[in-house]
Design a protein around this motif. Structure first.
Motif, PDB file in Angstrom:
ATOM      1  N   GLY A  26       1.880   8.842 -10.783  1.00  0.00           N
ATOM      2  CA  GLY A  26       1.174   7.526 -10.066  1.00  0.00           C
ATOM      3  C   GLY A  26       1.389   6.491 -10.747  1.00  0.00           C
ATOM      4  O   GLY A  26       2.004   6.329 -11.960  1.00  0.00           O
ATOM      5  N   HIS A  27       0.967   5.346 -10.279  1.00  0.00           N
ATOM      6  CA  HIS A  27       1.235   4.188 -10.749  1.00  0.00           C
ATOM      7  C   HIS A  27       0.474   2.905 -10.196  1.00  0.00           C
ATOM      8  O   HIS A  27      -0.195   3.214  -9.334  1.00  0.00           O
ATOM      9  N   GLY A  28       0.461   1.822 -10.822  1.00  0.00           N
ATOM     10  CA  GLY A  28      -0.172   0.704 -10.159  1.00  0.00           C
ATOM     11  C   GLY A  28       0.470   0.246  -8.928  1.00  0.00           C
ATOM     12  O   GLY A  28       1.737   0.652  -8.913  1.00  0.00           O
TER      13      GLY A  28
ATOM     14  N   LEU B  23      -4.540   1.116  -7.901  1.00  0.00           N
ATOM     15  CA  LEU B  23      -3.703   2.157  -8.377  1.00  0.00           C
ATOM     16  C   LEU B  23      -3.359   3.185  -7.179  1.00  0.00           C
ATOM     17  O   LEU B  23      -3.911   3.393  -6.353  1.00  0.00           O
ATOM     18  N   ALA B  24      -1.963   3.648  -7.303  1.00  0.00           N
ATOM     19  CA  ALA B  24      -1.691   4.787  -6.438  1.00  0.00           C
ATOM     20  C   ALA B  24      -1.713   5.900  -7.359  1.00  0.00           C
ATOM     21  O   ALA B  24      -1.062   6.228  -8.199  1.00  0.00           O
ATOM     22  N   ILE B  25      -2.810   6.994  -6.936  1.00  0.00           N
ATOM     23  CA  ILE B  25      -2.999   8.130  -7.647  1.00  0.00           C
ATOM     24  C   ILE B  25      -2.559   9.227  -6.835  1.00  0.00           C
ATOM     25  O   ILE B  25      -2.684   9.300  -5.669  1.00  0.00           O
ATOM     26  N   GLU B  26      -1.644   9.998  -7.296  1.00  0.00           N
ATOM     27  CA  GLU B  26      -0.839  10.960  -6.412  1.00  0.00           C
ATOM     28  C   GLU B  26      -0.187  12.328  -7.136  1.00  0.00           C
ATOM     29  O   GLU B  26       1.068  12.443  -7.637  1.00  0.00           O
ATOM     30  N   PRO B  27      -1.357  13.135  -7.238  1.00  0.00           N
ATOM     31  CA  PRO B  27      -0.909  14.359  -7.754  1.00  0.00           C
ATOM     32  C   PRO B  27       0.210  15.249  -7.060  1.00  0.00           C
ATOM     33  O   PRO B  27       0.151  15.295  -5.828  1.00  0.00           O
TER      34      PRO B  27
ATOM     35  N   PHE C 262      -0.460  14.676  -2.576  1.00  0.00           N
ATOM     36  CA  PHE C 262      -1.397  13.793  -1.771  1.00  0.00           C
ATOM     37  C   PHE C 262      -1.590  12.515  -2.712  1.00  0.00           C
ATOM     38  O   PHE C 262      -1.549  12.539  -3.887  1.00  0.00           O
ATOM     39  N   GLU C 263      -1.795  11.359  -1.868  1.00  0.00           N
ATOM     40  CA  GLU C 263      -1.801   9.993  -2.686  1.00  0.00           C
ATOM     41  C   GLU C 263      -2.741   8.997  -1.961  1.00  0.00           C
ATOM     42  O   GLU C 263      -2.490   9.176  -0.661  1.00  0.00           O
ATOM     43  N   HIS C 264      -3.456   8.405  -2.701  1.00  0.00           N
ATOM     44  CA  HIS C 264      -4.169   7.047  -1.943  1.00  0.00           C
ATOM     45  C   HIS C 264      -4.041   5.820  -2.787  1.00  0.00           C
ATOM     46  O   HIS C 264      -3.772   6.151  -4.290  1.00  0.00           O
TER      47      HIS C 264
ATOM     48  N   GLY D 194       0.815  -1.359  -0.121  1.00  0.00           N
ATOM     49  CA  GLY D 194      -0.064  -0.176   0.080  1.00  0.00           C
ATOM     50  C   GLY D 194       1.012   1.043  -0.010  1.00  0.00           C
ATOM     51  O   GLY D 194       2.178   1.112   0.610  1.00  0.00           O
ATOM     52  N   ASP D 195       0.334   2.247  -0.510  1.00  0.00           N
ATOM     53  CA  ASP D 195       1.114   3.527  -0.780  1.00  0.00           C
ATOM     54  C   ASP D 195       0.222   4.717  -0.635  1.00  0.00           C
ATOM     55  O   ASP D 195      -0.782   4.932  -1.454  1.00  0.00           O
ATOM     56  N   ALA D 196       0.651   5.736   0.186  1.00  0.00           N
ATOM     57  CA  ALA D 196      -0.244   6.895   0.174  1.00  0.00           C
ATOM     58  C   ALA D 196       0.819   8.066   0.729  1.00  0.00           C
ATOM     59  O   ALA D 196       1.735   8.048   1.263  1.00  0.00           O
TER      60      ALA D 196
HETATM   61 MG    MG Z   1       3.415   6.248  -4.983  1.00  0.00          MG
END
Ligand code: MG
Length: 248
Positions: free
Chosen positions: A167-169, A198-202, A231-233, A104-106
């Protein structure tokens, strides 16, 4: 090839993501003026290991720490050290957790004490752009739907989107296909499918979008020295509303 996860795998990924989400809440509570960023890193590593997990960033491509701490003009990949947080700073904290081989990544950017109205707006807009992007992470949409939603909100508020990092899978590895740019690229990008994580991270800069890497070979900073937020989730794509796995 992007990875579709089955129910069992998603269960494990959720466990990793829960630790990430809980840790970010804890770090937000203890990041105060006067605190050293390396102290936050120690607390984070303890927190992760006590839950039977491993800090995914530590030793990843030789990164030395469990979390990334990026202050003010630092965009991402800041290395925790002897810097003491000051009233008025903004601090980005990025966390990756490996629980039983699933990831997990945030990330969040938090105000330290009272920050300027401009910085405050930067944080609000960047976080809002993350949620605008997440709303588009729906089965049969395309990656570009996420990118467009983020970029539109950011640029509509007079800020700029970082191009050099995306961002990335995520899930069975820390970084998987597909890349998820926060800006428009040619074409529509890969199609999103139910079961993708997906890790979405603007990453959003107050002024120019250009960034450079510092001499430590990790820390990414804005070229113009103005502040940046991140920020990322980690989210699960479904047929309908996406599930935000790192939100607890
Ligand atoms: Mg990331």
């Amino acid at each position: 090839m992007h990875e579709l996860k089955n129910k069992t795998e998603i269960g494990y990924i959720k466990q990793a993501c829960r630790i990430v989400g809980e840790l970010l809440i804890y770090l937000k509570e203890i990041a105060k003026p006067g605190v050293m960023t390396k102290w936050l890193d120690e607390k984070a590593e303890d927190f992760i290991r006590k839950r039977g997990a491993v800090p995914a960033f530590k030793n990843y491509n030789e990164f030395p720490s469990s979390i990334c701490t990026s202050v003010n003009e630092e965009v991402i990949h800041g290395i925790p050290g002897t810097y003491r947080l000051n009233e008025g700073d903004i601090l980005s904290i990025d966390v990756g957790v490996n629980k039983a081989g699933y990831f997990g990544d945030a990330a969040v950017t938090i105000p330290i004490g009272q920050v300027s109205p401009e910085k405050s707006k930067l944080l609000n807009v960047t976080e809002a752009s993350l949620y605008a992007g997440i709303q588009k992470a729906i089965h049969k949409n395309h990656v570009s739907d996420i990118s467009k939603a983020i970029q539109g909100l950011v640029e509509g508020n007079g800020f700029s989107v970082v191009r050099d990092f995306v961002g990335h899978g995520v899930g069975k590895k820390l970084h998987e296909e597909p890349p998820i740019p926060n800006y428009k690229t040619p074409g529509r990008g890969p199609r999103l499918l139910s079961g993708m994580t997906l890790a979405i991270e603007p990453m959003v800069n107050m002024k120019g979008f250009e960034v450079i890497i510092k001499k430590d070979k990790w820390t990414v900073v804005t070229k113009d020295g103005h502040p940046s937020a991140h920020f990322e989730h980690t989210v699960l794509v479904r047929d309908g509303e996406p599930e935000i796995l790192t939100m607890v």
